[in-house]
Design a protein around this motif. Structure first.
Motif, PDB file in Angstrom:
ATOM      1  N   GLN A  35       0.632  -1.093  -0.500  1.00 41.72           N
ATOM      2  CA  GLN A  35       0.009  -0.034  -0.058  1.00 41.72           C
ATOM      3  C   GLN A  35       0.819   1.653   0.249  1.00 41.72           C
ATOM      4  OE1 GLN A  35      -3.630  -0.719   0.338  1.00 41.72           O
ATOM      5  NE2 GLN A  35      -2.875  -3.313  -0.073  1.00 41.72           N
ATOM      6  N   ILE A  36       0.584   2.268  -1.185  1.00 46.34           N
ATOM      7  CA  ILE A  36       1.295   3.507  -1.143  1.00 46.34           C
ATOM      8  C   ILE A  36       0.138   4.361  -1.371  1.00 46.34           C
ATOM      9  CG2 ILE A  36       2.115   5.518  -2.596  1.00 46.34           C
ATOM     10  CD1 ILE A  36       4.087   3.117  -4.091  1.00 46.34           C
ATOM     11  N   ASN A  37      -0.191   4.969   0.353  1.00 47.32           N
ATOM     12  CA  ASN A  37      -1.029   6.472   0.999  1.00 47.32           C
ATOM     13  C   ASN A  37      -0.300   7.675   0.269  1.00 47.32           C
ATOM     14  OD1 ASN A  37      -2.586   7.931   2.161  1.00 47.32           O
ATOM     15  ND2 ASN A  37      -3.348   6.117   3.984  1.00 47.32           N
ATOM     16  N   MET A  38      -1.748   8.290  -0.158  1.00 45.49           N
ATOM     17  CA  MET A  38      -0.528   9.447  -0.804  1.00 45.49           C
ATOM     18  C   MET A  38      -1.402  11.019   0.228  1.00 45.49           C
ATOM     19  SD  MET A  38       0.120   9.193  -3.908  1.00 45.49           S
ATOM     20  CE  MET A  38       0.877   7.667  -3.401  1.00 45.49           C
ATOM     21  N   ASP A  39      -1.496  10.121   1.488  1.00 44.96           N
ATOM     22  CA  ASP A  39      -1.972  10.779   2.706  1.00 44.96           C
ATOM     23  C   ASP A  39      -0.421  11.481   3.193  1.00 44.96           C
ATOM     24  OD1 ASP A  39      -4.422  10.814   2.771  1.00 44.96           O
ATOM     25  OD2 ASP A  39      -4.697   9.947   4.523  1.00 44.96           O
ATOM     26  N   ARG A  40       0.539  10.727   3.152  1.00 46.15           N
ATOM     27  CA  ARG A  40       2.051  11.348   2.894  1.00 46.15           C
ATOM     28  C   ARG A  40       2.563  12.292   2.733  1.00 46.15           C
ATOM     29  NH1 ARG A  40       4.984   5.540   1.215  1.00 46.15           N
ATOM     30  NH2 ARG A  40       6.632   6.847   1.603  1.00 46.15           N
ATOM     31  N   PHE A  41       2.145  12.443   1.388  1.00 44.56           N
ATOM     32  CA  PHE A  41       2.323  13.336   0.234  1.00 44.56           C
ATOM     33  C   PHE A  41       1.649  14.886   0.517  1.00 44.56           C
ATOM     34  CE2 PHE A  41       3.593   9.620  -1.070  1.00 44.56           C
ATOM     35  CZ  PHE A  41       5.017   9.386  -0.980  1.00 44.56           C
ATOM     36  N   VAL A  42       0.900  14.673   0.939  1.00 37.79           N
ATOM     37  CA  VAL A  42       0.030  16.334   1.217  1.00 37.79           C
ATOM     38  C   VAL A  42       0.791  16.683   2.608  1.00 37.79           C
ATOM     39  CG1 VAL A  42      -1.057  15.504  -0.110  1.00 37.79           C
ATOM     40  CG2 VAL A  42      -2.030  14.959   1.809  1.00 37.79           C
ATOM     41  N   ASP A  43       0.611  18.210   2.624  1.00 39.09           N
ATOM     42  CA  ASP A  43       0.498  19.242   3.546  1.00 39.09           C
ATOM     43  C   ASP A  43      -0.876  19.249   4.331  1.00 39.09           C
ATOM     44  OD1 ASP A  43       0.247  21.511   5.954  1.00 39.09           O
ATOM     45  OD2 ASP A  43       1.926  22.449   4.531  1.00 39.09           O
ATOM     46  N   ALA A  44      -1.252  18.412   6.268  1.00 40.84           N
ATOM     47  CA  ALA A  44      -1.933  18.269   6.226  1.00 40.84           C
ATOM     48  C   ALA A  44      -2.950  19.283   6.738  1.00 40.84           C
ATOM     49  CB  ALA A  44      -1.785  17.918   7.963  1.00 40.84           C
ATOM     50  N   GLU A  45      -1.949  20.581   7.231  1.00 44.19           N
ATOM     51  CA  GLU A  45      -2.708  21.753   7.173  1.00 44.19           C
ATOM     52  C   GLU A  45      -4.273  22.772   6.138  1.00 44.19           C
ATOM     53  OE1 GLU A  45      -3.119  23.589  10.558  1.00 44.19           O
ATOM     54  OE2 GLU A  45      -2.545  21.588  10.933  1.00 44.19           O
ATOM     55  N   ILE A  46      -2.938  22.461   5.090  1.00 46.83           N
ATOM     56  CA  ILE A  46      -3.634  23.063   3.322  1.00 46.83           C
ATOM     57  C   ILE A  46      -5.232  21.775   3.553  1.00 46.83           C
ATOM     58  CG2 ILE A  46      -3.514  22.960   1.235  1.00 46.83           C
ATOM     59  CD1 ILE A  46      -0.185  23.985   1.714  1.00 46.83           C
ATOM     60  N   ILE A  47      -4.751  20.549   3.486  1.00 41.72           N
ATOM     61  CA  ILE A  47      -5.849  19.414   2.885  1.00 41.72           C
ATOM     62  C   ILE A  47      -6.771  20.324   4.345  1.00 41.72           C
ATOM     63  CG2 ILE A  47      -6.796  17.553   3.093  1.00 41.72           C
ATOM     64  CD1 ILE A  47      -5.568  17.685   1.081  1.00 41.72           C
ATOM     65  N   LYS A  48      -6.180  20.264   5.806  1.00 46.36           N
ATOM     66  CA  LYS A  48      -7.816  21.004   6.699  1.00 46.36           C
ATOM     67  C   LYS A  48      -8.345  21.822   6.144  1.00 46.36           C
ATOM     68  CE  LYS A  48      -8.261  21.819  10.950  1.00 46.36           C
ATOM     69  NZ  LYS A  48      -7.457  22.027  12.207  1.00 46.36           N
ATOM     70  N   SER A  49      -7.315  23.495   5.387  1.00 44.22           N
ATOM     71  CA  SER A  49      -8.067  24.728   4.837  1.00 44.22           C
ATOM     72  C   SER A  49      -9.137  24.223   4.279  1.00 44.22           C
ATOM     73  CB  SER A  49      -7.345  25.021   4.105  1.00 44.22           C
ATOM     74  OG  SER A  49      -6.098  25.074   3.358  1.00 44.22           O
ATOM     75  N   ASN A  50      -9.122  23.228   3.048  1.00 46.65           N
ATOM     76  CA  ASN A  50      -9.614  22.652   2.239  1.00 46.65           C
ATOM     77  C   ASN A  50     -11.354  22.065   2.375  1.00 46.65           C
ATOM     78  OD1 ASN A  50      -8.385  24.236   0.312  1.00 46.65           O
ATOM     79  ND2 ASN A  50      -7.394  22.483  -0.378  1.00 46.65           N
ATOM     80  N   LYS A  51     -10.763  21.447   3.441  1.00 49.17           N
ATOM     81  CA  LYS A  51     -12.008  20.111   4.313  1.00 49.17           C
ATOM     82  C   LYS A  51     -13.322  21.295   3.708  1.00 49.17           C
ATOM     83  CE  LYS A  51     -13.208  17.860   7.866  1.00 49.17           C
ATOM     84  NZ  LYS A  51     -12.843  17.984  10.256  1.00 49.17           N
ATOM     85  N   GLN A  52     -13.334  21.981   3.678  1.00 51.64           N
ATOM     86  CA  GLN A  52     -16.050  22.371   3.689  1.00 51.64           C
ATOM     87  C   GLN A  52     -15.508  21.556   2.296  1.00 51.64           C
ATOM     88  OE1 GLN A  52     -16.703  26.071   4.564  1.00 51.64           O
ATOM     89  NE2 GLN A  52     -18.958  25.314   3.514  1.00 51.64           N
ATOM     90  N   LYS A  53     -14.670  22.643   0.951  1.00 54.16           N
ATOM     91  CA  LYS A  53     -14.315  22.242  -0.405  1.00 54.16           C
ATOM     92  C   LYS A  53     -14.830  20.949  -0.692  1.00 54.16           C
ATOM     93  CE  LYS A  53     -11.593  26.194  -1.821  1.00 54.16           C
ATOM     94  NZ  LYS A  53     -11.428  27.434  -2.379  1.00 54.16           N
ATOM     95  N   ASN A  54     -13.510  19.711  -0.010  1.00 53.25           N
ATOM     96  CA  ASN A  54     -13.631  18.873  -1.117  1.00 53.25           C
ATOM     97  C   ASN A  54     -14.984  18.237  -0.132  1.00 53.25           C
ATOM     98  OD1 ASN A  54     -11.173  17.912  -1.942  1.00 53.25           O
ATOM     99  ND2 ASN A  54     -10.187  18.196   0.327  1.00 53.25           N
ATOM    100  N   ARG A  55     -15.642  18.299   1.506  1.00 54.30           N
ATOM    101  CA  ARG A  55     -16.909  17.242   1.028  1.00 54.30           C
ATOM    102  C   ARG A  55     -18.020  17.704   0.542  1.00 54.30           C
ATOM    103  NH1 ARG A  55     -17.524  18.374   7.804  1.00 54.30           N
ATOM    104  NH2 ARG A  55     -16.090  16.547   9.070  1.00 54.30           N
ATOM    105  N   PHE A  56     -17.863  19.477   0.266  1.00 53.28           N
ATOM    106  CA  PHE A  56     -18.948  20.032  -0.876  1.00 53.28           C
ATOM    107  C   PHE A  56     -18.692  18.981  -2.569  1.00 53.28           C
ATOM    108  CE2 PHE A  56     -20.774  22.372  -4.092  1.00 53.28           C
ATOM    109  CZ  PHE A  56     -21.636  22.670  -3.980  1.00 53.28           C
TER     110      PHE A  56
END
Length: 347
Positions: A273-294
C-alpha cells in the motif's frame, strides 16, 4: 476464466465515448471485424475463437465492453498478432487494408429481416431512447469531470512534490535498465451499469504489486513520476488512462521488472500500500475540508445519476437484443466461426 487478461478498449468519459481501438488493434498483423446488431452473437463468436486459441496453447487478451462488461468488444491472440473485434457503432473500426490485413465478418447475413421488420417501430423507438439516455449519462459524466478537476486543482496545492519524488526515487533505485522505452495502452478501469470497475490484470501479471490509496486526487502525480522513471530507465510500460479523464493515468504495469501500480481500493495482503496522505500538507488539506466535502457530495449525486442512466440503458439494450436474438440463425454463426478458426489456426 481465472486470471484471464481483462481490459477495456474504450471508455465512457467526461468527454463522451472514447475509443482506443486504433491504438490497441492498429499495429496487429490481421484483424477480423465483426458487423451485426445487438444480440447477433458477436461476443459469443469471439469467445468461441478465444477458447480455441487457448485450447491450442496461445495467450489471449480479452477486451470487454465499456458499457456492458458481460460482453466482449474484442480479443487479441498475442503470439499470432491476430484480433477479432466488434466493429459496430459506437466503436466503429474502419479497415485500412481491407481484404488483406482486415477481414469483415457480417453476422447480419444470418438474421431474418422479415422478423425484424415486424417490430421496426418498437426497435426504432428503443434505439432512440437509448441514444437519449447516453446523452444524459455523458452530461452527468461531464459535470463529474469538472468537479473532479476542481478537487485536483485545490488539493494539488497541498502536494509535497519533493517528498513524493524522493519516495519514487527510492522505490526505483534498484530497477534495471530496459531495452527501450515504449508505451502500450491497456485500460483496466471503466464505468458502466455494473458500476466502477478496476480489473486486477496488472496485479495478476506483476510480482511486485502496489496499490495507491488516494483520497485527494493526487495519485496520478505519483504515477506520472513512476512513468518518468521508467522512461529514464528505458523500460517498457503498459498504462491505463482514467475513465473520467483520459489525460490522467490511473494504472501502470512495467513488464521488464514485473511491477504494477494502480490507484484503487484494495487491501489484499499480497499488495503493498502507498498512501498519498504521506505526500500532502495536512494543514492545507484541512483548510480545504469544506470544499472537499461539498465536492464529494456533488460527485456522489452525479455518479448516482450516471449509474441510474446506465441501468436504464442496459434494460433497453436487453430489449433490443431480444428482437435480434429471435431473428437470428445462430447455427450459421457457429459454422462461420469454424471457418474463421480454420483460417487462423490452420486446422
Amino acid at each position: 476464466m481465472q486470471n484471464e487478461k481483462k481490459y477495456f478498449a474504450s471508455a465512457n468519459t467526461e468527454k463522451g465515448f472514447v475509443s482506443y481501438f486504433d491504438e490497441i488493434y492498429g499495429c496487429l498483423e490481421r484483424v477480423y471485424i465483426i458487423k451485426g446488431g445487438p444480440g447477433t452473437g458477436k461476443s459469443h463468436f469471439m469467445r468461441n475463437i478465444a477458447d480455441e486459441a487457448e485450447g491450442n496453447g496461445y495467450s489471449v487478451e480479452y477486451f470487454y465492453c465499456s458499457s456492458d462488461p458481460l460482453s466482449l468488444d474484442g480479443i487479441i491472440i498475442e503470439e499470432l498478432g491476430v484480433a477479432v473485434i466488434d466493429g459496430t457503432s459506437p466503436h466503429t473500426y474502419d479497415p485500412k487494408v481491407p481484404g488483406i490485413r482486415e477481414v469483415i465478418i457480417n453476422l447480419g447475413n444470418h438474421w431474418d429481416s422479415k422478423k425484424l421488420e415486424k417490430n421496426k417501430d418498437e426497435i426504432c423507438r428503443l434505439v432512440n431512447e437509448k441514444s437519449m439516455l447516453y446523452n444524459n449519462v455523458y452530461n452527468y459524466l461531464s459535470a463529474a469531470g469538472r468537479v473532479e478537476s476542481e478537487i485536483r486543482i485545490f488539493n494539488r496545492r497541498a502536494v509535497k512534490f519533493e517528498k513524493m519524488q524522493a519516495a519514487v526515487n527510492r522505490l526505483s533505485k534498484g530497477w534495471k535498465q530496459g531495452d527501450g522505452y515504449k508505451k502500450k495502452i491497456r485500460l483496466v478501469e471503466g464505468i458502466s451499469h455494473a458500476g466502477h470497475i478496476v480489473y486486477n490484470t496488472y496485479h495478476d501479471l506483476a510480482e511486485n504489486k502496489y496499490v495507491i490509496k488516494d483520497r485527494y486526487g493526487v495519485g496520478t502525480l505519483f504515477i506520472d513520476m513512476i512513468i518518468k522513471c521508467a522512461e529514464n530507465k528505458r523500460l517498457k510500460i503498459v498504462y491505463s488512462p482514467s475513465y473520467i479523464d483520459a489525460s490522467s493515468v490511473m494504472g501502470v504495469y512495467l513488464p521488464e521488472i514485473s511491477h504494477s501500480f494502480v490507484i484503487c481500493e484494495d487491501n489484499s495482503i499480497d499488495k503493498k500500500q502507498i498512501n498519498m496522505d504521506r505526500f500532502v500538507d495536512a494543514e492545507i488539506i484541512k483548510s480545504n475540508k469544506q470544499k472537499n466535502r461539498f465536492a464529494r457530495r456533488c460527485l456522489n449525486s452525479l455518479y448516482e445519476g450516471v449509474q441510474k442512466g446506465f441501468d436504464d440503458i442496459f434494460d433497453i439494450h436487453s430489449k433490443i437484443e431480444g428482437y435480434y436474438i429471435n431473428a437470428m440463425d445462430f447455427s450459421k454463426n457457429i459454422a462461420l466461426a469454424g471457418k474463421i478458426k480454420e483460417e487462423i489456426f490452420k486446422i
